[in-house]
Design a protein around this motif. Structure first.
Motif, PDB file in Angstrom:
ATOM      1  N   ASN A  34      67.789  15.546  23.291  1.00  0.00           N
ATOM      2  CA  ASN A  34      67.640  14.130  22.952  1.00  0.00           C
ATOM      3  C   ASN A  34      66.626  13.556  23.944  1.00  0.00           C
ATOM      4  O   ASN A  34      66.147  14.292  24.815  1.00  0.00           O
ATOM      5  N   PRO A  35      66.279  12.287  23.842  1.00  0.00           N
ATOM      6  CA  PRO A  35      65.247  11.759  24.746  1.00  0.00           C
ATOM      7  C   PRO A  35      65.542  11.922  26.243  1.00  0.00           C
ATOM      8  O   PRO A  35      64.632  12.011  27.051  1.00  0.00           O
ATOM      9  N   SER A  36      66.812  12.025  26.601  1.00  0.00           N
ATOM     10  CA  SER A  36      67.141  12.108  28.024  1.00  0.00           C
ATOM     11  C   SER A  36      67.680  13.461  28.466  1.00  0.00           C
ATOM     12  O   SER A  36      68.016  13.628  29.634  1.00  0.00           O
ATOM     13  N   THR A  37      67.765  14.434  27.561  1.00  0.00           N
ATOM     14  CA  THR A  37      68.351  15.726  27.918  1.00  0.00           C
ATOM     15  C   THR A  37      67.437  16.862  27.504  1.00  0.00           C
ATOM     16  O   THR A  37      67.236  17.103  26.312  1.00  0.00           O
ATOM     17  N   PHE A  38      66.884  17.556  28.509  1.00  0.00           N
ATOM     18  CA  PHE A  38      66.067  18.743  28.281  1.00  0.00           C
ATOM     19  C   PHE A  38      66.830  19.947  28.815  1.00  0.00           C
ATOM     20  O   PHE A  38      67.308  19.942  29.944  1.00  0.00           O
ATOM     21  N   TYR A  67      80.712  18.176  23.439  1.00  0.00           N
ATOM     22  CA  TYR A  67      79.923  17.528  22.384  1.00  0.00           C
ATOM     23  C   TYR A  67      78.481  18.032  22.389  1.00  0.00           C
ATOM     24  O   TYR A  67      77.854  18.130  21.333  1.00  0.00           O
ATOM     25  N   HIS A  68      77.951  18.365  23.550  1.00  0.00           N
ATOM     26  CA  HIS A  68      76.600  18.926  23.614  1.00  0.00           C
ATOM     27  C   HIS A  68      76.475  20.188  22.760  1.00  0.00           C
ATOM     28  O   HIS A  68      75.426  20.435  22.174  1.00  0.00           O
ATOM     29  N   ALA A  69      77.527  20.993  22.702  1.00  0.00           N
ATOM     30  CA  ALA A  69      77.473  22.205  21.876  1.00  0.00           C
ATOM     31  C   ALA A  69      77.213  21.842  20.418  1.00  0.00           C
ATOM     32  O   ALA A  69      76.402  22.482  19.741  1.00  0.00           O
ATOM     33  N   GLU A  74      73.182  21.050  15.883  1.00  0.00           N
ATOM     34  CA  GLU A  74      72.497  20.142  14.961  1.00  0.00           C
ATOM     35  C   GLU A  74      70.990  20.122  15.218  1.00  0.00           C
ATOM     36  O   GLU A  74      70.196  20.184  14.292  1.00  0.00           O
ATOM     37  N   ARG A  75      70.614  20.050  16.490  1.00  0.00           N
ATOM     38  CA  ARG A  75      69.177  19.948  16.828  1.00  0.00           C
ATOM     39  C   ARG A  75      68.444  21.238  16.478  1.00  0.00           C
ATOM     40  O   ARG A  75      67.332  21.196  15.931  1.00  0.00           O
ATOM     41  N   VAL A  76      69.023  22.394  16.786  1.00  0.00           N
ATOM     42  CA  VAL A  76      68.382  23.666  16.458  1.00  0.00           C
ATOM     43  C   VAL A  76      68.252  23.806  14.946  1.00  0.00           C
ATOM     44  O   VAL A  76      67.194  24.204  14.439  1.00  0.00           O
TER      45      VAL A  76
END
Length: 88
Positions: A34-38, A67-69, A74-76
């Motif tokens: 997301n915009p703040s998590t690389f 929740y990151h999992a 979703e992002r992948v």
């Protein structure tokens, strides 16, 4: 996308763990979640999330990490649909 909650169902957790295991080899090496998590080493980080889920799924303190999992999945999948996610 699964909504954020302090406790996730066992079914949802097993599903996301299975997805991570099935996709570790083909995940991108890194991910702008997301915009703040690389995430610099996505496969390693995703594998750590399996451990977090196994050890802390009942502890709401870890709900954000768990929740990151789901967000990673979703992002992948989103990047794959756009033709932008392949292991480097």
């Amino acid at each position: 996308m699964i909504p954020f909650t302090k406790r996730f169902s066992d079914e949802d957790l097993e599903d996301v763990k299975k997805w991570i295991r099935d996709n570790l080899e083909t995940m991108p090496k890194s991910l702008q979640l997301n915009p703040s998590t690389f995430i610099a080493d996505l496969p390693l980080t995703a594998s750590y999330y399996i451990d977090i889920i196994d050890q802390h799924k009942e502890n709401p303190t870890y709900a954000g990490q768990i929740y990151h999992a789901f967000q990673i999945r979703e992002r992948v999948e989103q990047l794959r649909a756009e033709g932008k996610a392949a292991a480097e």
